[in-house]
Design a protein around this motif. Structure first.
Motif, mmCIF file in Angstrom:
data_model
loop_
_atom_site.group_PDB
_atom_site.id
_atom_site.type_symbol
_atom_site.label_atom_id
_atom_site.label_comp_id
_atom_site.label_asym_id
_atom_site.label_seq_id
_atom_site.Cartn_x
_atom_site.Cartn_y
_atom_site.Cartn_z
ATOM 1 N N THR A 165 0.831 -1.221 0.000
ATOM 2 C CA THR A 165 0.000 0.000 0.000
ATOM 3 C C THR A 165 0.860 1.264 0.000
ATOM 4 O O THR A 165 1.995 1.246 0.486
ATOM 5 N N ARG A 221 -9.093 -1.510 1.726
ATOM 6 C CA ARG A 221 -9.613 -1.820 0.393
ATOM 7 C C ARG A 221 -9.034 -3.133 -0.132
ATOM 8 O O ARG A 221 -9.593 -3.760 -1.013
ATOM 9 N N SER A 259 11.848 -1.716 0.974
ATOM 10 C CA SER A 259 10.681 -2.362 0.364
ATOM 11 C C SER A 259 11.078 -3.294 -0.786
ATOM 12 O O SER A 259 10.524 -4.378 -0.916
ATOM 13 N N SER A 315 2.789 3.768 -7.604
ATOM 14 C CA SER A 315 3.081 4.448 -8.865
ATOM 15 C C SER A 315 3.189 3.450 -10.020
ATOM 16 O O SER A 315 3.524 2.274 -9.817
ATOM 17 N N GLU A 336 2.073 13.053 -13.136
ATOM 18 C CA GLU A 336 1.220 13.233 -11.953
ATOM 19 C C GLU A 336 1.833 14.347 -11.111
ATOM 20 O O GLU A 336 2.996 14.250 -10.725
HETATM 21 P P1 NAP Z 1 5.286 4.098 -4.817
HETATM 22 O O1 NAP Z 1 6.581 4.763 -4.629
HETATM 23 O O2 NAP Z 1 5.074 3.301 -6.048
HETATM 24 O O3 NAP Z 1 5.097 3.173 -3.524
HETATM 25 C C1 NAP Z 1 3.939 2.439 -3.288
HETATM 26 C C2 NAP Z 1 4.263 1.289 -2.375
HETATM 27 O O4 NAP Z 1 5.210 0.433 -3.016
HETATM 28 C C3 NAP Z 1 4.913 1.681 -1.060
HETATM 29 O O5 NAP Z 1 4.520 0.764 -0.052
HETATM 30 C C4 NAP Z 1 6.387 1.513 -1.354
HETATM 31 O O6 NAP Z 1 7.141 1.299 -0.191
HETATM 32 C C5 NAP Z 1 6.352 0.286 -2.209
HETATM 33 N N1 NAP Z 1 7.507 0.111 -3.073
HETATM 34 C C6 NAP Z 1 8.275 1.058 -3.667
HETATM 35 N N2 NAP Z 1 9.236 0.459 -4.399
HETATM 36 C C7 NAP Z 1 9.057 -0.884 -4.263
HETATM 37 C C8 NAP Z 1 9.736 -2.036 -4.774
HETATM 38 N N3 NAP Z 1 10.783 -1.934 -5.586
HETATM 39 N N4 NAP Z 1 9.277 -3.240 -4.430
HETATM 40 C C9 NAP Z 1 8.209 -3.377 -3.617
HETATM 41 N N5 NAP Z 1 7.541 -2.335 -3.091
HETATM 42 C C10 NAP Z 1 7.964 -1.104 -3.426
HETATM 43 O O7 NAP Z 1 4.078 5.090 -4.727
HETATM 44 P P2 NAP Z 1 3.783 6.182 -3.597
HETATM 45 O O8 NAP Z 1 4.623 7.360 -3.852
HETATM 46 O O9 NAP Z 1 3.825 5.552 -2.246
HETATM 47 O O10 NAP Z 1 2.250 6.493 -3.888
HETATM 48 C C11 NAP Z 1 1.858 7.402 -4.827
HETATM 49 C C12 NAP Z 1 1.460 6.689 -6.105
HETATM 50 O O11 NAP Z 1 0.416 5.762 -5.835
HETATM 51 C C13 NAP Z 1 0.901 7.634 -7.144
HETATM 52 O O12 NAP Z 1 1.384 7.293 -8.402
HETATM 53 C C14 NAP Z 1 -0.604 7.394 -7.048
HETATM 54 O O13 NAP Z 1 -1.314 7.716 -8.205
HETATM 55 C C15 NAP Z 1 -0.644 5.941 -6.755
HETATM 56 N N6 NAP Z 1 -1.917 5.573 -6.139
HETATM 57 C C16 NAP Z 1 -2.798 4.870 -6.887
HETATM 58 C C17 NAP Z 1 -4.040 4.545 -6.354
HETATM 59 C C18 NAP Z 1 -5.045 3.789 -7.160
HETATM 60 O O14 NAP Z 1 -5.981 3.287 -6.559
HETATM 61 N N7 NAP Z 1 -4.917 3.695 -8.470
HETATM 62 C C19 NAP Z 1 -4.346 4.928 -5.044
HETATM 63 C C20 NAP Z 1 -3.408 5.640 -4.308
HETATM 64 C C21 NAP Z 1 -2.182 5.946 -4.876
HETATM 65 P P3 NAP Z 1 8.176 2.420 0.327
HETATM 66 O O15 NAP Z 1 7.529 3.728 0.094
HETATM 67 O O16 NAP Z 1 8.352 2.082 1.749
HETATM 68 O O17 NAP Z 1 9.406 2.221 -0.500
#
Ligand code: NAP
Length: 489
Positions: free
Chosen positions: A157, A168, A217, A238, A390
């Motif tokens: 998440t 969810r 992560s 993302s 974004e």
């Molecule tokens: P993110 O950097 O992709 O991180 C999301 C989750 O993935 C976090 O728990 C993160 O952990 C983890 N993560 C990152 N790199 C990883 C890897 N290599 N392996 C496994 N897990 C990894 O996104 P964010 O910045 O947290 O969230 C914002 C993004 O989420 C935006 O793009 C937004 O649009 C999207 N989002 C989409 C929805 C939807 O329902 N479509 C809803 C909410 C958000 P760490 O942060 O601890 O590294």
């Protein structure tokens, strides 16, 4: 920090939850969780290693057969008790979210309502997983179609909706009979820890939900995703990280659900009710300080009303109150971290260099915390980075258009397809937009679409699968078809 905040923080578990036991991370490693409004450390919590990750998966695998065999009604009743406990602790959960994520308290309370609703919804869906029984067309046999939980799941998440993004996924998984390992984002793990404590209180058996908090992560997740015992990966985050995880999941042909990024167009036609459109714009853009996958990223406004729309939204934006989300009357909190502030600055700088007009805002705010001024840009030129990426911040970018075809072309000119917003008083035009806009969701004269009863999800590179609604539980079920003989020979 107030006494109430300190007491609440001290009451949140600071360990991993594995096999029904709260335990420290391997080697006693910890990570610090900070308040984005002040930079102060809120809590030190366990920082899981890859070995902890394997232990969490072991627990989910061990607990699966008994949980899958638990009657659906019983699983639903545990979720329903969890819903009641979340309501009872609404103020604590909201405050905790505000502290670790930064959103204003009123919005955090709204997320408790929204996030809690998944528990109630899926408590009701659990006993309604149907099947089919029927004759084959030849009449020689009977066809039975049954549904079965997919098995142990890994749920990742993001930080922006710390409660709702967890419920969810967890609620439908448990309703379907799956066990899970949950990995919240490093930046906002406290809400998940508190929520899982409530699940424990609701009577959830050991090992059904396991929680990993970690600063690594990638290293912790990859072995779990590649483990053949894992049957499902559900990720919200993302698009670039989602792509990488899909590659890892491909090895084991893992079932995946991907809720990824967005680049939502917000269309205001010349026949729109501008009062409604301005209200909708405030919600679609500034909820969660612009840090939502559903946040309106591009305001496409008919040229004849673009100036008036810009004037009205600017007036509203100038009235925002910026500050720590816990303070009375604050409407805009901090961004999650410095990277987010730098991104907003860069995108605004690029748009201005390409000819946009700055109506208000446009700067990072000096001092403690990671704040960025709520900003309005008008006359943003095609080709500006802000229209492709974004923003994930409180920046409202207006692009004028000339006719409906032009608006649709601009709206669909993106790799993303999560949500669109349309403002028009014409029923026929609204219906045409349903047909023409390439998004999985649409708000027609409304600025917020999220609802536990609705299938949330995107088209194109915004994701795979749906969360919520009648569809949500099927992400955690697999279908079996059985052919038997016609009992009459
Ligand atoms: P993110 O950097 O992709 O991180 C999301 C989750 O993935 C976090 O728990 C993160 O952990 C983890 N993560 C990152 N790199 C990883 C890897 N290599 N392996 C496994 N897990 C990894 O996104 P964010 O910045 O947290 O969230 C914002 C993004 O989420 C935006 O793009 C937004 O649009 C999207 N989002 C989409 C929805 C939807 O329902 N479509 C809803 C909410 C958000 P760490 O942060 O601890 O590294």
């Amino acid at each position: 920090m107030s006494d109430r905040e300190s007491e609440l923080l001290a009451s949140v578990p600071d360990r991993l939850f594995i096999g029904g036991t709260w335990r420290p991370a391997e080697g006693g490693r910890t990570l610090a969780v900070r308040d984005p409004a002040t930079g102060a450390v809120l809590r030190e919590i366990a920082d899981a290693s890859p070995a902890d990750g394997t232990a969490a998966l072991d627990a989910a695998v061990d607990a699966f057969p008994a949980w899958a065999a638990t009657p659906a009604r019983e699983r639903g009743e545990i979720l329903r008790r969890a819903f009641d406990l979340v309501q009872a602790r609404k103020e604590d959960i909201a405050l905790l979210m505000t502290l670790e994520m930064g959103k204003p308290l009123a919005e955090a309370r709204g997320e408790v309502v929204y996030g809690g609703e998944f528990l109630r919804w899926f408590s009701e869906e659990a006993p309604r997983v149907g099947g089919r029984y029927g004759a084959n067309p030849e009449g020689t046999g009977r066809m039975i179609v049954s549904q079965h939980p997919v098995g142990p799941c890994y749920l990742i998440t993001p930080w922006n909706f710390p409660l709702a993004m967890a419920t969810r996924k967890i609620a439908p998984a448990l309703a379907a009979g799956c066990t899970v390992v949950v990995k919240p984002a490093e930046l906002t793990p406290l809400t998940t820890l508190l929520f899982v404590q409530l699940l424990e209180e609701a009577g959830l058996p050991a090992g059904v939900v396991n929680v990993l908090t970690t600063s690594a992560s990638g290293e912790v997740s990859e072995p779990i995703i590649r483990d053949p015992r894992l049957r499902k990966l559900s990720f919200t985050g993302s698009t670039p990280v989602g792509r990488r995880l899909l590659e890892q999941a491909a090895g084991g042909v893992l079932r995946t659900s991907m809720e990824l990024g967005g680049n939502a167009p917000f269309l205001v036609f010349d026949d729109a009710d501008l009062d409604k459109a301005v209200d909708g714009a405030m919600a679609a853009k500034f909820r969660n300080i612009g840090q939502a996958c559903t946040a309106a990223n591009r305001f496409l406004v008919h040229r004849s009303v673009a100036d008036e729309f810009a004037r009205r939204v600017t007036e509203r934006v100038k009235a925002f109150r910026i500050g720590r989300g816990t303070e009375e009357g604050v409407t805009i909190g901090p961004l999650i971290d410095q990277r987010a502030v730098d991104k907003a600055s860069t995108l605004v700088g690029d748009a201005l260099a390409k000819g946009a007009t700055l109506e208000t805002g446009g700067s990072a705010i000096e001092g403690a915390g990671t704040f960025y001024e709520p900003t309005v840009l008008s006359g943003v030129a095609e080709g500006s980075d802000i229209l492709r990426e974004e923003i994930f911040g409180p920046v409202l970018a207006i692009v004028p258009f000339d006719d409906e075809d032009d608006a649709v072309r601009l709206a669909n000119d993106t790799e993303y397809g999560l949500v669109s917003y349309v403002y028009t008083e014409s029923l026929a035009r609204g219906q045409r937009m349903i047909e023409r806009l390439e998004t999985g969701m649409m708000g027609l004269n409304i600025g917020v679409v999220s609802n536990a009863a609705a299938p949330f999800g995107g088209w194109k590179q915004s994701g795979l699968g749906r969360e919520g609604g009648a569809e949500g539980i099927h992400e955690y079920l697999q279908t079996k078809y059985t052919l038997t003989q016609n009992p009459f020979g």
